[in-house]
Design an enzyme around this catalytic site. Structure first.
Site, PDB file in Angstrom:
ATOM      1  N   HIS A   1       0.874  -1.172   0.000  1.00 37.73           N
ATOM      2  CA  HIS A   1       0.000   0.000   0.000  1.00 37.73           C
ATOM      3  C   HIS A   1       0.908   1.217   0.000  1.00 37.73           C
ATOM      4  O   HIS A   1       1.940   1.238   0.671  1.00 37.73           O
ATOM      5  CB  HIS A   1      -0.896  -0.025   1.238  1.00 37.73           C
ATOM      6  CG  HIS A   1      -1.846   1.126   1.359  1.00 37.73           C
ATOM      7  ND1 HIS A   1      -2.510   1.664   0.269  1.00 37.73           N
ATOM      8  CD2 HIS A   1      -2.246   1.853   2.437  1.00 37.73           C
ATOM      9  CE1 HIS A   1      -3.293   2.647   0.689  1.00 37.73           C
ATOM     10  NE2 HIS A   1      -3.141   2.787   1.990  1.00 37.73           N
TER      11      HIS A   1
ATOM     12  N   ASP B   1      -7.563   3.938  -3.005  1.00 36.45           N
ATOM     13  CA  ASP B   1      -7.773   2.970  -1.937  1.00 36.45           C
ATOM     14  C   ASP B   1      -8.456   3.636  -0.740  1.00 36.45           C
ATOM     15  O   ASP B   1      -9.449   3.124  -0.206  1.00 36.45           O
ATOM     16  CB  ASP B   1      -6.437   2.361  -1.517  1.00 36.45           C
ATOM     17  CG  ASP B   1      -6.587   1.300  -0.453  1.00 36.45           C
ATOM     18  OD1 ASP B   1      -6.998   0.180  -0.789  1.00 36.45           O
ATOM     19  OD2 ASP B   1      -6.306   1.586   0.717  1.00 36.45           O
TER      20      ASP B   1
END
Length: 354
Positions: free
Chosen positions: A108, A191
């Site tokens: 991420h 995200d």
């Protein structure tokens, strides 16, 4: 259209003779470590001394060391602990060992995009972000299928950063399903937006609002639970399998008509304006600053909201009703243990749900 990569685009030989350190052994960490190990990659798991996951990793046949020693030994360091823990961990334990020619990886982009971690210029910095929680990453690897993932390159010191990231994706099993190229900014911002407005924040708030509306109107909480929470899975499974059109094909005409005519009254212009405002807070870094400050000051607001959510009427009713559903797998009602909170990756989810 972004580039897409499959098994033919991965080359495991790029990981030959290279040790990969998986920092963290939670949701994503255990899947990455086991999948890479089973693909023939030399893996060491990095944990903090006294971690309850140490014995779990060793019981799975993995080599374990403290995070600092793992980073020192490894040629590739994949950080798979929660976003709010990564910067301190990196600066204290990993940064001194990120020597020239190594690769720093993430699942991420949060800490790189918001400049909480600043890698040295003479290392590759890449991302492989599976689009599934860790247990599915492992399950589908074992089944020989794999989950899709995203790949991104932040620094390409070696000139082969993308190729090496794709080798990692191949070992993880993701190239079987396909890997889509993106960048750290796009992955991070989409995200966070998805989590906050749809997948977690939006869905949770919608369920709670529907439940409360029915209960306040005098309907039984059990009926409200079934209609506003329990059946969400049925709808989401249809959408997941074939998109919105397949869901509408599968439900009654009455439900489909209600979808077209009433849905836009719930998610209306005001809702869309608020979504744009939330996106702006993500893009400006305001959300990241707020979240990191919450952690720096003891997480009082976060923990209070978590406790209030657990004690809400919908959760109390749900616990009772789920106890009647013998077909459900037993789950921990109170959430994951503190040890897993410390070690698991954020890629969740989904997104990064994580």
């Amino acid at each position: 259209m972004p580039n897409r990569y499959y098994e033919k685009d991965g080359n495991l030989e790029l990981l030959n003779g290279r040790t990969v350190a998986i920092i963290g052994y939670g949701s994503q960490g255990h899947a990455h470590a086991l999948n890479l190990r089973d693909s023939g990659v030399d893996v060491v798991v990095g944990l903090y001394p006294g971690s309850q996951s140490w014995a779990k990793a060793e019981a799975s046949g993995l080599r374990v060391a403290n995070a600092e020693d793992a980073a020192k030994e490894a040629d590739v360091v994949m950080i798979l602990v929660h976003d709010h823990l990564q910067a301190d961990l990196y600066n204290q334990k990993i940064a001194p060992h990120m020597t020239a020619g190594k690769t720093l990886m993430f699942a991420h982009g949060f800490n790189i995009h918001f400049k909480l971690i600043t890698p040295p210029p003479d290392v590759d910095v890449t991302m492989i972000a599976p689009k599934a929680p860790g247990h599915r990453v492992r399950e589908l690897y074992v089944e020989g299928v794999g989950v899709p993932a995203l790949v991104a390159v932040h620094q390409n010191h070696s000139g082969k950063a993308l190729e090496r990231a794709l080798a990692y994706a191949l070992a993880l099993g993701c190239l079987k399903a396909g890997v889509i190229e993106t960048n750290f900014r796009e992955e991070t911002e989409t995200d966070l937006f998805g989590e906050q407005t749809v997948l977690c924040g939006g869905v949770s708030a919608l369920i709670r609002a529907g439940f409360d509306t029915l209960v306040e109107a005098g309907y039984a909480p059990e009926m409200a639970y079934f209609e506003c929470l329990h059946e969400v899975k049925l709808i989401v499974d249809l959408i997941y399998e074939g998109g919105l059109s397949y869901m509408r094909y599968s439900v009654s005409d009455t439900a489909e008509y209600g979808d077209y005519t009433r849905g836009p009254r719930i998610v209306n212009d005001q809702t869309r304006a608020e979504m744009k405002k939330i996106l702006g807070e993500i893009q400006s870094g305001e959300f990241a600053r707020q979240w990191m400050e919450e952690n720096r000051t003891g997480r009082k607001n976060f923990l209070a909201m978590r406790e209030a959510g657990r004690n809400a009427e919908i959760e109390q009713v749900g616990r009772e009703l789920r106890s009647m559903m013998t077909f459900l797998k037993k789950k921990k009602e109170a959430g994951v243990p503190a040890e897993e909170h410390r070690l698991e990756g954020d890629a969740p989810v989904l997104a990064g749900l994580k």
